[in-house]
Design a protein around this motif. Structure first.
Motif, PDB file in Angstrom:
ATOM      1  N   UNK A  22     106.213  18.580 -30.305  1.00  0.00           N
ATOM      2  CA  UNK A  22     106.632  19.968 -30.514  1.00  0.00           C
ATOM      3  C   UNK A  22     107.868  20.012 -31.403  1.00  0.00           C
ATOM      4  N   UNK A  23     108.875  19.221 -31.061  1.00  0.00           N
ATOM      5  CA  UNK A  23     110.149  19.263 -31.783  1.00  0.00           C
ATOM      6  C   UNK A  23     110.019  18.752 -33.213  1.00  0.00           C
ATOM      7  N   UNK A  24     109.225  17.711 -33.409  1.00  0.00           N
ATOM      8  CA  UNK A  24     109.077  17.132 -34.755  1.00  0.00           C
ATOM      9  C   UNK A  24     108.169  17.970 -35.649  1.00  0.00           C
ATOM     10  N   UNK A  25     107.085  18.489 -35.068  1.00  0.00           N
ATOM     11  CA  UNK A  25     106.074  19.168 -35.876  1.00  0.00           C
ATOM     12  C   UNK A  25     106.225  20.682 -35.912  1.00  0.00           C
ATOM     13  N   UNK A  26     107.125  21.234 -35.079  1.00  0.00           N
ATOM     14  CA  UNK A  26     107.314  22.677 -35.039  1.00  0.00           C
ATOM     15  C   UNK A  26     105.997  23.411 -34.787  1.00  0.00           C
ATOM     16  N   UNK A  27     105.309  22.981 -33.747  1.00  0.00           N
ATOM     17  CA  UNK A  27     104.045  23.615 -33.373  1.00  0.00           C
ATOM     18  C   UNK A  27     103.999  23.839 -31.868  1.00  0.00           C
ATOM     19  N   UNK A  28     103.348  24.931 -31.455  1.00  0.00           N
ATOM     20  CA  UNK A  28     103.167  25.240 -30.043  1.00  0.00           C
ATOM     21  C   UNK A  28     101.680  25.314 -29.727  1.00  0.00           C
ATOM     22  N   UNK A  29     101.314  24.721 -28.617  1.00  0.00           N
ATOM     23  CA  UNK A  29      99.925  24.679 -28.186  1.00  0.00           C
ATOM     24  C   UNK A  29      99.423  26.070 -27.826  1.00  0.00           C
ATOM     25  N   UNK A  30      98.227  26.392 -28.271  1.00  0.00           N
ATOM     26  CA  UNK A  30      97.568  27.641 -27.895  1.00  0.00           C
ATOM     27  C   UNK A  30      96.507  27.326 -26.853  1.00  0.00           C
ATOM     28  N   UNK A  31      96.654  27.908 -25.671  1.00  0.00           N
ATOM     29  CA  UNK A  31      95.773  27.596 -24.546  1.00  0.00           C
ATOM     30  C   UNK A  31      94.432  28.312 -24.662  1.00  0.00           C
ATOM     31  N   UNK A  32      93.423  27.725 -24.070  1.00  0.00           N
ATOM     32  CA  UNK A  32      92.145  28.398 -23.942  1.00  0.00           C
ATOM     33  C   UNK A  32      92.274  29.526 -22.930  1.00  0.00           C
ATOM     34  N   UNK A  33      91.452  30.529 -23.083  1.00  0.00           N
ATOM     35  CA  UNK A  33      91.496  31.677 -22.179  1.00  0.00           C
ATOM     36  C   UNK A  33      91.413  31.242 -20.715  1.00  0.00           C
ATOM     37  N   UNK A  34      90.528  30.321 -20.410  1.00  0.00           N
ATOM     38  CA  UNK A  34      90.308  29.923 -19.017  1.00  0.00           C
ATOM     39  C   UNK A  34      91.482  29.130 -18.440  1.00  0.00           C
ATOM     40  N   UNK A  35      92.424  28.716 -19.290  1.00  0.00           N
ATOM     41  CA  UNK A  35      93.580  27.956 -18.818  1.00  0.00           C
ATOM     42  C   UNK A  35      94.774  28.848 -18.478  1.00  0.00           C
ATOM     43  N   UNK A  36      94.675  30.155 -18.711  1.00  0.00           N
ATOM     44  CA  UNK A  36      95.787  31.059 -18.438  1.00  0.00           C
ATOM     45  C   UNK A  36      95.988  31.211 -16.930  1.00  0.00           C
ATOM     46  N   UNK A  37      97.242  31.506 -16.537  1.00  0.00           N
ATOM     47  CA  UNK A  37      97.558  31.492 -15.100  1.00  0.00           C
ATOM     48  C   UNK A  37      97.310  32.808 -14.381  1.00  0.00           C
ATOM     49  N   UNK A  38      96.948  33.856 -15.088  1.00  0.00           N
ATOM     50  CA  UNK A  38      96.675  35.142 -14.457  1.00  0.00           C
ATOM     51  C   UNK A  38      95.162  35.348 -14.355  1.00  0.00           C
ATOM     52  N   UNK A  39      94.608  35.342 -13.145  1.00  0.00           N
ATOM     53  CA  UNK A  39      93.150  35.508 -13.009  1.00  0.00           C
ATOM     54  C   UNK A  39      92.670  36.901 -13.401  1.00  0.00           C
ATOM     55  N   UNK A  40      93.586  37.832 -13.592  1.00  0.00           N
ATOM     56  CA  UNK A  40      93.208  39.193 -13.964  1.00  0.00           C
ATOM     57  C   UNK A  40      93.262  39.408 -15.482  1.00  0.00           C
ATOM     58  N   UNK A  41      93.453  38.341 -16.241  1.00  0.00           N
ATOM     59  CA  UNK A  41      93.420  38.470 -17.696  1.00  0.00           C
ATOM     60  C   UNK A  41      92.089  39.081 -18.135  1.00  0.00           C
ATOM     61  N   UNK A  42      92.173  39.955 -19.115  1.00  0.00           N
ATOM     62  CA  UNK A  42      90.986  40.583 -19.717  1.00  0.00           C
ATOM     63  C   UNK A  42      90.226  41.418 -18.684  1.00  0.00           C
ATOM     64  N   UNK A  43      90.959  41.918 -17.698  1.00  0.00           N
ATOM     65  CA  UNK A  43      90.340  42.780 -16.690  1.00  0.00           C
ATOM     66  C   UNK A  43      90.401  44.225 -17.169  1.00  0.00           C
ATOM     67  N   UNK A  44      89.296  44.922 -17.051  1.00  0.00           N
ATOM     68  CA  UNK A  44      89.255  46.313 -17.493  1.00  0.00           C
ATOM     69  C   UNK A  44      88.179  47.048 -16.715  1.00  0.00           C
TER      70      UNK A  44
END
Length: 224
Positions: A22-44
């Motif tokens: 992260x520090x050397x490459x100046x990049x941040x990981x983008x998580x897959x939707x299913x890896x997010x910690x809120x089970x109510x993501x994309x709830x509508x």
């Protein structure tokens, strides 16, 4: 086009190889939707009986999300995402701003930025408004402490990173001395340009790091 705004990323430091990347490459990981910690993501709410849930489930598979915060001085975030104040918080600019758009439809060509809105009721989709994509910008007030800004991309790539420019590295008030030495060593060894702010050196008091105050206020100021 996304202006060069400042955002923050809280994280632990147990995986030193990942931290170095992260520090050397100046990049941040983008998580897959299913890896997010809120089970109510994309709830509508959708009363359209023609809506095909299977299509949405397939759509979710290729969505990648990099979550950032608008605040670096909120104690609960340090506790939850930075190993109980033993980790760090990165101050970043989005380096790939030319390839970011505000609230656009998701694409594999650019990142879509959502400043999350916190609402007591989930979005209700009526005749495709709001769109399925826009639902990603709404969360329950239970998560308001995150003050989240998220960058979203639709891609089949297994590894997906958001390019950033790391401006500062905040060391938590409980970050271990050996961890601090490693981070200082990385900066010197690779001639990295970010500033390092040791929150413990400021003191946990009214003049230093004050986690008692409302996180929306300016808990403390740093001249770097």
């Amino acid at each position: 086009k996304i202006m060069r705004e400042i955002y923050y990323k809280y994280r632990g430091v147990k995986d030193l190889n990942r931290l170095a990347n992260i520090l050397k490459n100046n990049t941040l990981w983008a998580s897959k939707y299913k890896e997010l910690n809120d089970p109510m993501e994309w709830f509508f709410i959708c009363k359209d009986e023609q809506f095909d849930q299977k299509i949405l489930d397939e759509y979710k598979g290729d969505v990648r999300i990099c979550s950032l915060s608008k605040s670096f001085n909120y104690g609960l975030m340090w506790a939850m995402y930075a190993d109980e104040h033993r980790g760090i918080c990165l101050e970043v600019e989005i380096d790939d701003s030319e390839n970011c758009k505000e609230k656009s439809s998701l694409s594999d060509k650019y990142w879509t930025k959502y400043t999350v809105e916190y609402k007591n009721e989930p979005a209700e989709i009526k005749k495709n408004y709001p769109s399925l994509d826009e639902v990603l910008g709404v969360k329950s007030p239970q998560w308001i402490h995150e003050q989240e800004v998220r960058f979203v991309k639709k891609t089949t790539e297994e590894k997906c990173f958001l390019k950033v420019n790391i401006k500062k590295v905040y060391l938590g008030v409980r970050t271990r001395d050996e961890t601090k030495s490693i981070i200082y060593g990385m900066k010197a060894c690779f001639d990295l340009k970010f500033d390092i702010i040791d929150l413990a050196s400021l003191g946990v008091n009214n003049l230093g790091v004050n986690f008692w105050k409302d996180y929306k206020g300016n808990n403390f100021s740093i001249d770097a």
